[in-house]
Design an enzyme around this catalytic site. Structure first.
Site, PDB file in Angstrom:
ATOM      1  N   ASP A 300      37.731  41.241  35.563  1.00  0.00           N
ATOM      2  CA  ASP A 300      37.184  41.964  36.798  1.00  0.00           C
ATOM      3  C   ASP A 300      37.701  43.457  36.646  1.00  0.00           C
ATOM      4  O   ASP A 300      38.758  43.725  36.297  1.00  0.00           O
ATOM      5  CB  ASP A 300      37.642  41.343  38.090  1.00  0.00           C
ATOM      6  N   GLU A 344      31.118  43.512  38.513  1.00  0.00           N
ATOM      7  CA  GLU A 344      31.865  44.032  37.679  1.00  0.00           C
ATOM      8  C   GLU A 344      32.811  43.058  36.883  1.00  0.00           C
ATOM      9  O   GLU A 344      33.757  43.381  36.569  1.00  0.00           O
ATOM     10  CB  GLU A 344      32.633  45.111  38.235  1.00  0.00           C
TER      11      GLU A 344
END
Length: 435
Positions: A300, A344
């Site tokens: 992430d 993301e």
């Protein structure tokens, strides 16, 4: 499919050879007459023998030394005849003229039958009666030719000359079909391996075979043989049908490629070119179910919302592309799947990898990200970091559980300060088999 011994004996009593093959073209059984017709198989054929191996033995005893280099083509054409045969055909083997038939069984297998032809036609008993046949050649609409025992043309009609573009006065009598077709290709490189096709066609009655000529033209030839050594060939132009068939095959191939491209597109992330969540979930279930180590790395991007809010979505997208490129470069593609799960977040599925190697790979990814020239995307963008969660287990595992444990490790990395790697301390659940 398996014929009884009684049926085998009954076919023996009728003088009919029989051999059975399953749907995978492997021998199941045969009778005594089969071995009389094909003594080369006695003691060598066995239950489970591939039909191609049987044909290889058959042709090794039939082909001349000049023809042996093409034996693989002969075998391939014989296998195709076996798969597609709907009508009997005839050939001469060991001095016997045999008629070969093939019956398809409901389970996909086949029974091949061979019957000796002891009754000859008038032309076969008296080759001198070929003269009336020669007189009839001009009235045959297709090309027609008669070959002698040495496979040389002794007569042909005008349609034959037109099909092969032979100018009037060009010698035909005394030449083999091979020589005539070689003459047709004299100014070009032949595309088709016509010699093997003719060699095969000279042996089998009623089995059509195709010859390609220059200018993308095709002829279909069918032979009939007499025991007196004469062969009667018909030659038909199938260019239109062949081109239509090729166009259809090309259209089907184009459709296949288009469907494959659509399927790929449906499983590809449009921004990064990586696999998307759909493909990731499917591959995760497959890899986790195998009896091997499997590692899952969840990544992430740290503070990605701040990057978007401060520099804009175009810069954010550029950062995601750069991260995707780094991750893909650091991961061996033969044993891994790299995917953008959404937003993301990225996932890396590593089949056959244990914890030490997976951790080294995660470290290499973090190190590579520090070398990216982030300021090329925006002058004030000092750098981008990621948090990584790892989970490794020994398959077969429950893919959902593996994913959940890797996510837990990722959230731990976030809680513990970001820009770090955390490994799940809890193993994923084993795969439960229904039943």
């Amino acid at each position: 499919m398996k014929l009884s011994r009684y049926l085998h004996d009954s076919l023996d009593a009728l003088g009919i050879g029989a051999c059975e093959y399953d749907a995978d073209m492997r021998a199941l059984g045969w009778n005594g007459t089969f071995l009389q017709f094909f003594p080369e198989d006695d003691g060598l054929i066995y239950v489970g023998e591939p039909y191609g191996d049987n044909l290889l033995r058959f042709y090794q005893g039939r082909l001349s030394p000049e023809e042996l280099p093409d034996i693989a083509r002969h075998v391939a054409e014989g296998v195709a005849r076996h798969e597609n045969q709907t009508q009997p055909f005839e050939f001469i083997h060991n001095g016997r003229k045999l008629r070969a038939s093939s019956l398809r069984a409901p389970d996909g297998g086949r029974v091949r039958l061979w019957q000796r032809l002891d009754v000859e036609s008038h032309a076969e008993r008296a080759p001198e009666l070929v003269l009336p046949i020669i007189d009839a050649l001009p009235f045959i609409p297709d090309g027609a030719s008669i070959l002698d025992a040495q496979d040389r043309v002794i007569a042909a009609n005008d349609a034959f000359r037109r099909l092969y573009d032979l100018p009037r006065g060009t010698p035909v009598v005394g030449r083999t079909l091979d020589e005539i077709i070689a003459w047709c290709w004299r100014d070009a490189s032949p595309v088709g391996a016509w010699r093997a096709a003719i060699s095969n066609g000279l042996r089998y009655d009623g089995v059509p075979f195709e010859i390609e000529l220059p200018g993308q033209r095709w002829l279909r030839l069918i032979a009939r043989h007499s025991t007196g050594g004469l062969s009667f060939f018909t030659h038909a132009d199938i260019t239109v049908a062949k081109r239509q068939q090729m166009e259809l095959l090309e259209a089907q191939e184009a459709l296949r490629r288009a469907n494959a491209a659509l399927a790929e597109l449906a499983e590809t992330d449009g921004l990064t070119g990586l696999a998307n969540r759909r493909r990731f979930v499917a591959r995760l279930a497959e890899a986790a179910a195998l009896s091997q180590p499997v590692a899952l790395m969840m990544i992430d991007v740290d503070h990605f919302k701040t990057i978007n809010d401060r520099f804009g979505h175009l810069v954010g997208d550029a950062c995601l592309k750069a991260i995707a490129e780094v991750v893909a470069n650091e991961v061996a593609p033969t044993s891994a799947l790299v995917a953008r799960i959404g937003g993301e977040e990225f996932g890396i599925l590593l089949g056959g990898m244990r914890i030490e190697a997976a951790h080294d790979m995660a470290t290499a990814i973090r190190r590579a990200l520090t070398l990216v020239p982030w300021q090329m995307h925006h002058a004030d963008l000092a750098g981008v970091t990621v948090s990584i969660g790892l989970c490794v287990g020994e398959g077969p595992l429950d893919g959902t559980s593996l994913h959940a444990r890797a996510d837990d490790a990722l959230y731990a990395a976030k809680r513990n300060g970001r820009d770090r790697i955390e490994t799940s301390s809890q193993p994923p659940a084993p795969l439960r088999v229904a039943g």
